[in-house]
Enzyme design. Structure first.
Site, PDB file in Angstrom:
ATOM      1  N   ASP A 291       1.070  -1.008  -0.112  1.00  0.00           N
ATOM      2  CA  ASP A 291       0.011  -0.128   0.102  1.00  0.00           C
ATOM      3  C   ASP A 291       1.101   1.112   0.121  1.00  0.00           C
ATOM      4  O   ASP A 291       2.052   1.208   0.757  1.00  0.00           O
ATOM      5  CB  ASP A 291      -0.762  -0.060   1.193  1.00  0.00           C
ATOM      6  CG  ASP A 291      -2.124   0.989   1.102  1.00  0.00           C
ATOM      7  OD1 ASP A 291      -2.310   1.594   0.333  1.00  0.00           O
ATOM      8  OD2 ASP A 291      -2.802   1.218   2.181  1.00  0.00           O
ATOM      9  N   HIS A 292       0.569   2.330  -0.765  1.00  0.00           N
ATOM     10  CA  HIS A 292       1.196   3.545  -0.723  1.00  0.00           C
ATOM     11  C   HIS A 292       0.798   4.137   0.898  1.00  0.00           C
ATOM     12  O   HIS A 292      -0.220   4.282   1.369  1.00  0.00           O
ATOM     13  CB  HIS A 292       0.599   4.622  -1.605  1.00  0.00           C
ATOM     14  CG  HIS A 292       1.249   3.946  -2.962  1.00  0.00           C
ATOM     15  ND1 HIS A 292       0.139   3.968  -4.106  1.00  0.00           N
ATOM     16  CD2 HIS A 292       2.228   3.641  -3.608  1.00  0.00           C
ATOM     17  CE1 HIS A 292       0.641   3.532  -5.202  1.00  0.00           C
ATOM     18  NE2 HIS A 292       1.947   3.117  -4.801  1.00  0.00           N
ATOM     19  N   TYR A 463      -4.819   4.632   0.752  1.00  0.00           N
ATOM     20  CA  TYR A 463      -6.140   3.966   0.230  1.00  0.00           C
ATOM     21  C   TYR A 463      -5.785   3.042  -1.064  1.00  0.00           C
ATOM     22  O   TYR A 463      -6.834   2.921  -1.849  1.00  0.00           O
ATOM     23  CB  TYR A 463      -7.266   4.830   0.052  1.00  0.00           C
ATOM     24  CG  TYR A 463      -7.538   5.789   0.781  1.00  0.00           C
ATOM     25  CD1 TYR A 463      -7.821   5.653   2.208  1.00  0.00           C
ATOM     26  CD2 TYR A 463      -7.074   7.285   0.485  1.00  0.00           C
ATOM     27  CE1 TYR A 463      -8.001   6.485   3.241  1.00  0.00           C
ATOM     28  CE2 TYR A 463      -7.504   8.138   1.802  1.00  0.00           C
ATOM     29  CZ  TYR A 463      -7.693   7.722   2.931  1.00  0.00           C
ATOM     30  OH  TYR A 463      -8.114   8.502   4.030  1.00  0.00           O
ATOM     31  N   HIS A 464      -4.577   2.482  -1.188  1.00  0.00           N
ATOM     32  CA  HIS A 464      -4.435   1.682  -2.246  1.00  0.00           C
ATOM     33  C   HIS A 464      -3.795   0.252  -1.948  1.00  0.00           C
ATOM     34  O   HIS A 464      -2.722  -0.146  -2.656  1.00  0.00           O
ATOM     35  CB  HIS A 464      -3.157   2.605  -3.118  1.00  0.00           C
ATOM     36  CG  HIS A 464      -3.582   3.811  -3.714  1.00  0.00           C
ATOM     37  ND1 HIS A 464      -2.847   4.987  -3.947  1.00  0.00           N
ATOM     38  CD2 HIS A 464      -4.853   4.311  -3.794  1.00  0.00           C
ATOM     39  CE1 HIS A 464      -3.391   5.976  -4.116  1.00  0.00           C
ATOM     40  NE2 HIS A 464      -4.788   5.598  -4.134  1.00  0.00           N
ATOM     41  N   PRO A 465      -4.452  -0.678  -1.183  1.00  0.00           N
ATOM     42  CA  PRO A 465      -4.059  -1.809  -1.117  1.00  0.00           C
ATOM     43  C   PRO A 465      -4.129  -2.684  -2.329  1.00  0.00           C
ATOM     44  O   PRO A 465      -4.857  -2.864  -2.978  1.00  0.00           O
ATOM     45  CB  PRO A 465      -4.903  -2.452   0.230  1.00  0.00           C
ATOM     46  CG  PRO A 465      -6.108  -1.580  -0.072  1.00  0.00           C
ATOM     47  CD  PRO A 465      -5.600  -0.213  -0.528  1.00  0.00           C
TER      48      PRO A 465
END
Length: 521
Positions: A291-292, A463-465
């Site tokens: 994730d980011h 919010y990028h898993p």
């Protein structure tokens, strides 16, 4: 009995359903969330009203993070038809060509290379402003720049240029490095959100071959031998079973591995500990979570600057009226209008995505800062090296999974975040931005140990898993789940490596390739 069952009506599910129905196949599309959101979600600025609400989001709490002093955070995922595309900040970025060439190398399949994936991006894109070999102008997914840019954002871009982060007109073009405005999935004429529902599902929603069920939670995959034949799902308190020739799992990087494990497809030791019968021992299910993550650098601004107070009272009314009459003004902005992609060290690929947010912006789990006229510069790790995992909760395997993002566990990520904060401070010191800034709000102490404490206390998800059912370890390069028949996965969970970009556009492109693979003779 349908030809296909698609589990999850997010970005991938909507696109794949559209392609399959148009090919003549019958599709049952199951979405856990509601069919429609609030009308405000259609406005570029409207999503901000729902960032701290579970109305259209499903909250996944993380396990306590020892490397962050035991903090637990929340990773939200869209819980609405259209998934993240219906409630996200609409940023349209793809990453670098090398990101996709790495996928091709990992999988041994050149169909995942940048040159092979580029047509999937351009075919779906209806860009209002950019064209040429890197863009499409006639596709159903509308893309444009925002209709409004705050003066603070303009000053940020000038400050970036002053330190050598020169202007980049197109982050989705030949190069990513530099500073500039981000494009968004917004119709450039109507100035409204272009979600996966609008772009792909709306044209076929009344088609006889599509059955759409919302408020439908899938409990389990049904199997005969080693073949997945159907699903058991709940809706309005009733249990249903549906069967199809092929099952597509598009529930996202947190929900997809969890459903696999609940159905007996996953690491044998975890399944047995949770009392779940093992149908296939797949030890990498839930592993490779990426994730980011980001950390805020917050400054106060001169009174009246930025977006503080613009979403309430008289300001809200006049901005709303301006939007209705002319489709212009702050309502046509997402509040995140520009960023800079920054390389560190000898690697030419950007490691930091530095967002510019002309207000005070912190995660809901962070305290100690009050709303005011402010600016948040947010260094985000574009290519993190840390890897986390999703695990079954043995005490409640059918409840929420145990999510361990393992942010900053790799020392290289911690150093990159320190460097990103230093770059943010360098930008803040340049004219004309420095003339707008009145002081540091968070952090206020810039000693190295204080910076490290700030990072650990405030780091959060972007919010990028991705990555928890990765190609090469859980699915093959054609997205078929290893060890079973009749099941493919086509969402962000199959990314073996996170791209240096907000992940909605890459997810749509991989869904387009998935549809191509499914329909191949």
């Amino acid at each position: 009995m349908s030809d296909f069952i698609i589990i999850g009506g997010g970005s991938s599910g909507c696109l794949i359903a559209s392609r399959l129905v148009q090919s003549g196949a019958s599709v049952l599309l199951l979405e856990e969330g509601p069919a429609r959101g609030h009308p405000l979600l259609d406005l570029p600025a409207g999503y901000m009203k729902f960032l701290n609400s579970e109305r259209f989001l499903k909250y996944y709490p993380t396990t306590p993070q020892p490397q962050l002093g035991g903090r637990s955070m929340i990773i939200p995922q869209g819980r609405i038809l259209g998934g993240g595309s219906a409630i996200n900040a609409m940023v349209y970025l793809r990453g670098t060509a090398q990101d996709y060439d790495d996928w091709a190398q990992i999988t041994g399949d050149q169909g995942w290379s940048y040159q092979a994936m580029l047509p999937h991006f351009t075919a779906m894109e209806g860009n209002a402003e950019l064209s040429g070999p890197h863009h499409g102008t006639q596709g159903p997914l509308k893309v444009s720049h925002l209709g409004h840019m705050n003066p603070v954002t303009a000053a940020f871009l000038a400050a970036c240029d002053a330190i050598g982060l020169h202007h980049n007109d197109d982050f989705n073009g030949p190069t990513q490095a530099g500073s500039g405005r981000m494009q968004h999935t917004i119709d450039g004429h109507a100035r409204r959100r272009s979600s996966a529902v609008k772009a792909f599902l709306a044209p076929i929603k009344t088609h006889k071959n599509l059955r759409l069920e919302c408020g439908a939670r899938v409990d389990q995959l049904l199997m005969t031998g080693d073949r997945v034949t159907g699903v058991r799902w709940q809706q309005n308190g009733q249990t249903h079973e549906s069967h199809a020739a092929q099952i597509m799992l598009t529930a996202g990087a947190l929900a997809s591995p969890h459903l696999l494990m609940r159905s007996g497809l996953g690491p044998e030791t975890q399944l047995r500990a949770a009392g779940i019968a093992v149908r296939a021992d797949l030890p990498q299910v839930g592993q490779n979570l990426q994730d980011h993550c980001e950390v805020p650098v917050i400054s106060t601004l001169r009174r009246g600057m930025g977006y503080f107070g613009q979403d309430s009272g008289w300001n809200m009314l006049r901005h709303g009226l301006r939007y209705v009459l002319s489709r212009s003004g702050p309502v046509t902005s997402t509040g995140v209008e520009a960023c800079a992609f920054i390389s560190l060290g000898t690697d030419p690929r950007p490691m930091i995505q530095l967002y510019c947010v002309p207000t005070v912006y912190v995660d809901r789990t962070v305290s100690g800062v009050d709303p005011t006229w402010g600016l948040t510069l947010t260094p985000c790790l574009a290519r993190p090296k840390s890897r986390g995992e999703i695990r079954l909760n043995p005490a409640d395997p059918h409840g929420l999974p145990l999510v361990d993002p393992a942010f900053l566990t790799n020392p290289a990520d911690m150093q990159a975040m320190r460097d990103g904060i230093a770059k943010a401070r360098e930008v803040l010191a340049q004219a004309p931005l420095r003339d707008m800034v009145t002081g540091a709000l968070m952090p206020t102490d810039f000693a190295s140990d204080s910076i490290d404490r700030h990072i650990r206390a405030t780091v959060k998800t972007n919010y990028h898993p991705v990555g928890t059912c990765a190609m090469g370890s859980v699915v093959d390069s054609h997205l078929r789940v290893m060890g079973v028949q009749g099941l493919r996965i086509a969402d962000a969970s199959i990314m073996p490596q996170i791209p240096a970009a907000n992940t909605n556009a890459p997810t749509l492109a991989l869904a387009s390739r998935a549809a191509e693979l499914i329909l191949a003779p």
